[in-house]
Design an enzyme around this catalytic site. Sequence first.
Site, PDB file in Angstrom:
ATOM      1  N   HIS A 174       9.839  -3.431   3.125  1.00  0.00           N
ATOM      2  CA  HIS A 174       9.371  -3.583   1.938  1.00  0.00           C
ATOM      3  C   HIS A 174      10.555  -3.937   1.141  1.00  0.00           C
ATOM      4  CE1 HIS A 174       5.610  -1.085   3.410  1.00  0.00           C
ATOM      5  NE2 HIS A 174       5.281  -2.252   2.645  1.00  0.00           N
ATOM      6  N   ASP A 218       2.375  -9.395   8.929  1.00  0.00           N
ATOM      7  CA  ASP A 218       0.808  -9.773   8.688  1.00  0.00           C
ATOM      8  C   ASP A 218       0.676 -11.257   8.708  1.00  0.00           C
ATOM      9  OD1 ASP A 218      -0.049  -6.943   8.665  1.00  0.00           O
ATOM     10  OD2 ASP A 218       1.350  -7.018   6.978  1.00  0.00           O
ATOM     11  N   HIS A 230       9.327   1.076   3.300  1.00  0.00           N
ATOM     12  CA  HIS A 230      10.390   1.117   4.278  1.00  0.00           C
ATOM     13  C   HIS A 230      11.307  -0.048   3.933  1.00  0.00           C
ATOM     14  CE1 HIS A 230       7.982  -1.875   6.139  1.00  0.00           C
ATOM     15  NE2 HIS A 230       6.954  -1.203   6.464  1.00  0.00           N
ATOM     16  N   ARG A 236       2.753   2.627   9.765  1.00  0.00           N
ATOM     17  CA  ARG A 236       2.042   3.495  10.649  1.00  0.00           C
ATOM     18  C   ARG A 236       3.019   3.865  11.832  1.00  0.00           C
ATOM     19  NH1 ARG A 236      -1.963  -0.418   8.955  1.00  0.00           N
ATOM     20  NH2 ARG A 236      -4.029   0.836   8.317  1.00  0.00           N
ATOM     21  N   GLN A 244      -2.913 -12.541   7.712  1.00  0.00           N
ATOM     22  CA  GLN A 244      -2.949 -12.293   6.348  1.00  0.00           C
ATOM     23  C   GLN A 244      -2.530 -13.220   5.417  1.00  0.00           C
ATOM     24  OE1 GLN A 244      -2.597  -8.013   4.396  1.00  0.00           O
ATOM     25  NE2 GLN A 244      -0.768  -9.218   3.894  1.00  0.00           N
ATOM     26  N   MET A 251       0.753  -1.157  -0.050  1.00  0.00           N
ATOM     27  CA  MET A 251      -0.103   0.185   0.106  1.00  0.00           C
ATOM     28  C   MET A 251       0.921   1.365   0.048  1.00  0.00           C
ATOM     29  SD  MET A 251      -3.426  -0.737   2.211  1.00  0.00           S
ATOM     30  CE  MET A 251      -2.909  -0.689   3.630  1.00  0.00           C
ATOM     31  N   GLY A 252       2.118   1.028  -0.174  1.00  0.00           N
ATOM     32  CA  GLY A 252       2.798   2.159  -0.467  1.00  0.00           C
ATOM     33  C   GLY A 252       3.797   2.531   0.868  1.00  0.00           C
ATOM     34  N   ALA A 253       4.020   3.735   0.965  1.00  0.00           N
ATOM     35  CA  ALA A 253       4.813   4.360   2.339  1.00  0.00           C
ATOM     36  C   ALA A 253       5.814   3.043   2.533  1.00  0.00           C
ATOM     37  CB  ALA A 253       3.922   4.498   3.353  1.00  0.00           C
TER      38      ALA A 253
END
Length: 278
Positions: free
Chosen positions: A34, A147, A31, A184, A150, A27-29
């Site tokens: 990722h 996650d 770090h 977040r 998920q 979802m971007g942002a």
Amino acid sequence: MDLIVARNRDDLVKARAGGEVALVPTMGALHEGHRSLIRLARARADQVVVSIFVNPLQFGPTEDFSRYPRTFDADLEVCRSEGVGVVFHPSAEDMYHPDRQVSLLSGRMGEIVEGASRPGHFDGVLTVVLKLFNLVQPHVAIFGQKDAQQLALIRRMVADLDVPVEIVGAPTVREPDGLALSSRNRYLSAADRQVALALSRALREGAAEPAPSRIRAAAQQVLDAAGPELDVDYLVLVDPATFTEVEESHTGEAVLAVAARVGGTRLIDNVTLTLNPV
């Protein structure tokens, strides 16, 4: 090869190259966590596609969809520096038909633990992931173990629906103080961050114990000691395949998972343990 930005289905078709494709859904942002997913993807395939899409279907009406960090230009630089071939960055209108009627249901496993706190969340996750699989047509897809529920549900979806994609889970990346990397984390004040460290500390203390009852008790003690600034949602010790609570006699892998709110920020974390090895 230059990085290609595909903003719709037609762009994505034109961007496809030969050989095996690895997808890293985000979802971007972006770090360092990722980056670790992208590096694993590069080792597994000829072309890496990173999707950047803040999926409205997985946010509840009181959640942070509108303020979720959107840092597309910086994300592109991360992808470029990591050798990504294609960034798929669709709009919600490109992803979802205006009269959309069909979505996936995540079943019983999607309604417990994290799903109990976020009703409908995993339905939205599975719906967008399956759409990405159909659009990108990857051979392998990389997801973070942070996650964990998920990841378990995506594996179950692939098995139940015979989706021809290999699912690879990547280890959680942590900051030097132990906090699991998350988009977040940028919401945390300095004081909030100190409180948030109780999550990883609780997992470490729990993981040092030999039996389920003692694991839960040790982790809970750390969370209780953090005080009222830490609003704990759940602490569970579950089977990694079903996310149901394990019995005292459980053998093999288990996941100790925690979710809590610090200030206005909700954080999750987990660790995988091996219980009662033969």
